[in-house]
Design a protein around this motif. Structure first.
Motif, mmCIF file in Angstrom:
data_model
loop_
_atom_site.group_PDB
_atom_site.id
_atom_site.type_symbol
_atom_site.label_atom_id
_atom_site.label_comp_id
_atom_site.label_asym_id
_atom_site.label_seq_id
_atom_site.Cartn_x
_atom_site.Cartn_y
_atom_site.Cartn_z
ATOM 1 N N LEU A 1 18.602 19.332 76.369
ATOM 2 C CA LEU A 1 18.834 18.078 77.086
ATOM 3 C C LEU A 1 19.570 18.277 78.399
ATOM 4 C CD1 LEU A 1 19.923 15.738 74.154
ATOM 5 C CD2 LEU A 1 17.637 16.074 75.110
ATOM 6 N N THR A 2 20.625 19.083 78.361
ATOM 7 C CA THR A 2 21.498 19.183 79.536
ATOM 8 C C THR A 2 21.584 20.580 80.126
ATOM 9 O OG1 THR A 2 23.440 19.622 78.165
ATOM 10 C CG2 THR A 2 22.950 17.288 78.676
ATOM 11 N N GLY A 3 21.129 21.568 79.382
ATOM 12 C CA GLY A 3 21.270 22.947 79.853
ATOM 13 C C GLY A 3 22.647 23.528 79.612
ATOM 14 N N ALA A 4 23.525 22.763 78.950
ATOM 15 C CA ALA A 4 24.875 23.250 78.658
ATOM 16 C C ALA A 4 24.810 24.348 77.603
ATOM 17 C CB ALA A 4 25.762 22.095 78.177
ATOM 18 N N GLU A 5 25.669 25.351 77.760
ATOM 19 C CA GLU A 5 25.696 26.499 76.873
ATOM 20 C C GLU A 5 26.647 26.253 75.712
ATOM 21 O OE1 GLU A 5 26.789 31.219 77.270
ATOM 22 O OE2 GLU A 5 26.145 30.144 79.068
ATOM 23 N N GLY A 6 26.334 26.850 74.558
ATOM 24 C CA GLY A 6 27.210 26.737 73.400
ATOM 25 C C GLY A 6 26.882 27.819 72.388
ATOM 26 N N THR A 7 27.701 27.885 71.341
ATOM 27 C CA THR A 7 27.453 28.838 70.267
ATOM 28 C C THR A 7 26.544 28.184 69.225
ATOM 29 O OG1 THR A 7 29.392 28.105 69.026
ATOM 30 C CG2 THR A 7 29.713 29.914 70.590
ATOM 31 N N GLN B 201 7.518 11.750 66.425
ATOM 32 C CA GLN B 201 6.516 10.904 67.076
ATOM 33 C C GLN B 201 7.001 10.556 68.467
ATOM 34 O OE1 GLN B 201 5.082 7.675 64.648
ATOM 35 N NE2 GLN B 201 4.489 6.488 66.411
ATOM 36 N N TYR B 202 6.107 10.698 69.419
ATOM 37 C CA TYR B 202 6.425 10.407 70.812
ATOM 38 C C TYR B 202 5.087 10.187 71.517
ATOM 39 C CZ TYR B 202 8.828 10.770 75.299
ATOM 40 O OH TYR B 202 9.354 10.505 76.537
ATOM 41 N N PRO B 203 5.003 9.228 72.427
ATOM 42 C CA PRO B 203 3.716 8.965 73.085
ATOM 43 C C PRO B 203 3.121 10.223 73.714
ATOM 44 C CG PRO B 203 5.312 7.268 73.641
ATOM 45 C CD PRO B 203 6.061 8.340 72.879
ATOM 46 N N GLY B 204 1.847 10.471 73.428
ATOM 47 C CA GLY B 204 1.151 11.613 73.985
ATOM 48 C C GLY B 204 1.418 12.936 73.293
ATOM 49 N N MET B 205 2.219 12.924 72.242
ATOM 50 C CA MET B 205 2.560 14.156 71.539
ATOM 51 C C MET B 205 1.688 14.258 70.287
ATOM 52 S SD MET B 205 6.366 15.343 70.319
ATOM 53 C CE MET B 205 6.414 14.421 68.802
ATOM 54 N N ASP B 206 1.078 15.417 70.053
ATOM 55 C CA ASP B 206 0.174 15.566 68.917
ATOM 56 C C ASP B 206 0.770 16.322 67.730
ATOM 57 O OD1 ASP B 206 0.255 18.023 70.140
ATOM 58 O OD2 ASP B 206 -1.910 18.343 70.127
ATOM 59 N N GLN B 207 1.976 16.846 67.885
ATOM 60 C CA GLN B 207 2.639 17.544 66.783
ATOM 61 C C GLN B 207 4.140 17.457 66.984
ATOM 62 O OE1 GLN B 207 1.396 21.618 66.896
ATOM 63 N NE2 GLN B 207 2.424 22.057 68.812
ATOM 64 N N PRO B 208 4.919 17.580 65.886
ATOM 65 C CA PRO B 208 6.375 17.524 66.022
ATOM 66 C C PRO B 208 6.891 18.627 66.947
ATOM 67 C CG PRO B 208 5.728 17.359 63.729
ATOM 68 C CD PRO B 208 4.497 17.735 64.490
ATOM 69 N N LYS B 209 7.986 18.331 67.629
ATOM 70 C CA LYS B 209 8.622 19.284 68.549
ATOM 71 C C LYS B 209 10.097 19.396 68.196
ATOM 72 C CE LYS B 209 4.953 19.600 71.239
ATOM 73 N NZ LYS B 209 4.265 20.784 71.615
ATOM 74 N N ALA B 210 10.663 20.602 68.350
ATOM 75 C CA ALA B 210 12.070 20.854 68.022
ATOM 76 C C ALA B 210 12.893 20.990 69.292
ATOM 77 C CB ALA B 210 12.192 22.124 67.188
ATOM 78 N N LEU B 211 14.054 20.353 69.289
ATOM 79 C CA LEU B 211 14.995 20.437 70.406
ATOM 80 C C LEU B 211 16.314 21.010 69.900
ATOM 81 C CD1 LEU B 211 14.529 16.858 71.941
ATOM 82 C CD2 LEU B 211 13.500 18.990 72.756
ATOM 83 N N ASP B 212 16.959 21.831 70.705
ATOM 84 C CA ASP B 212 18.313 22.290 70.430
ATOM 85 C C ASP B 212 19.254 21.403 71.227
ATOM 86 O OD1 ASP B 212 17.627 24.488 68.763
ATOM 87 O OD2 ASP B 212 17.044 25.626 70.543
ATOM 88 N N ASN C 273 26.927 27.471 66.143
ATOM 89 C CA ASN C 273 27.532 26.449 65.283
ATOM 90 C C ASN C 273 27.889 25.164 66.033
ATOM 91 O OD1 ASN C 273 29.711 27.464 66.638
ATOM 92 N ND2 ASN C 273 30.992 27.787 64.822
ATOM 93 N N GLU C 274 27.598 25.081 67.315
ATOM 94 C CA GLU C 274 27.833 23.862 68.091
ATOM 95 C C GLU C 274 26.548 23.052 68.283
ATOM 96 O OE1 GLU C 274 31.291 24.702 71.240
ATOM 97 O OE2 GLU C 274 29.626 26.149 71.413
ATOM 98 N N PHE C 275 25.440 23.570 67.749
ATOM 99 C CA PHE C 275 24.145 22.936 67.968
ATOM 100 C C PHE C 275 23.585 22.269 66.723
ATOM 101 C CE2 PHE C 275 24.184 25.505 71.729
ATOM 102 C CZ PHE C 275 23.411 24.810 72.634
#
Length: 107
Positions: free
Chosen positions: A11-17, A28-39, A19-21
């Motif tokens: 989301l922000t590009g901020a760095e962390g270890t 589900q998101y418009p135009g998305m055909d499969q689940p996506k993972a975000l850190d 255990n902070e994530f």
């Protein structure tokens, strides 16, 4: 020489270890055909306003057996019938037998 790896927020590009994530899966998101993972850093989770207390999630199965999830605001869901709380409370469950049926061949 050393190899250094670092973890940054999607989301922000901020760095962390590690255990902070938190791992966030966008299902589900418009135009998305499969689940996506975000850190995402744990403090960043506060930016997501949780509306789950005011949301009704319906699974609709059509006559052709196609299924889809429908998300409705609680207030809008309750407008469909004047006694919606009672209707939902008395509705049959999705597990087990249908009320009024017996186990076995009926003899």
């Amino acid at each position: 020489m050393a190899i250094v790896s670092k973890k940054i927020s999607d989301l922000t590009g901020a760095e962390g270890t590690d255990n902070e994530f938190a791992a966030v899966v966008v299902r589900q998101y418009p135009g998305m055909d499969q689940p996506k993972a975000l850190d995402v850093l744990v403090p960043e989770l506060g930016q997501f306003k949780d509306v789950s207390d005011d949301l009704v999630i319906l699974e609709v199965t059509m006559p052709d057996n196609s299924r889809r999830d429908v998300y409705v605001k609680l207030a809008d869901f309750k407008k469909v019938a004047p006694n919606m709380d009672e209707i939902v409370k008395k509705a049959r469950g999705t597990r087990g037998r249908v009320p009024g049926t017996r186990v076995g061949n009926g003899s």
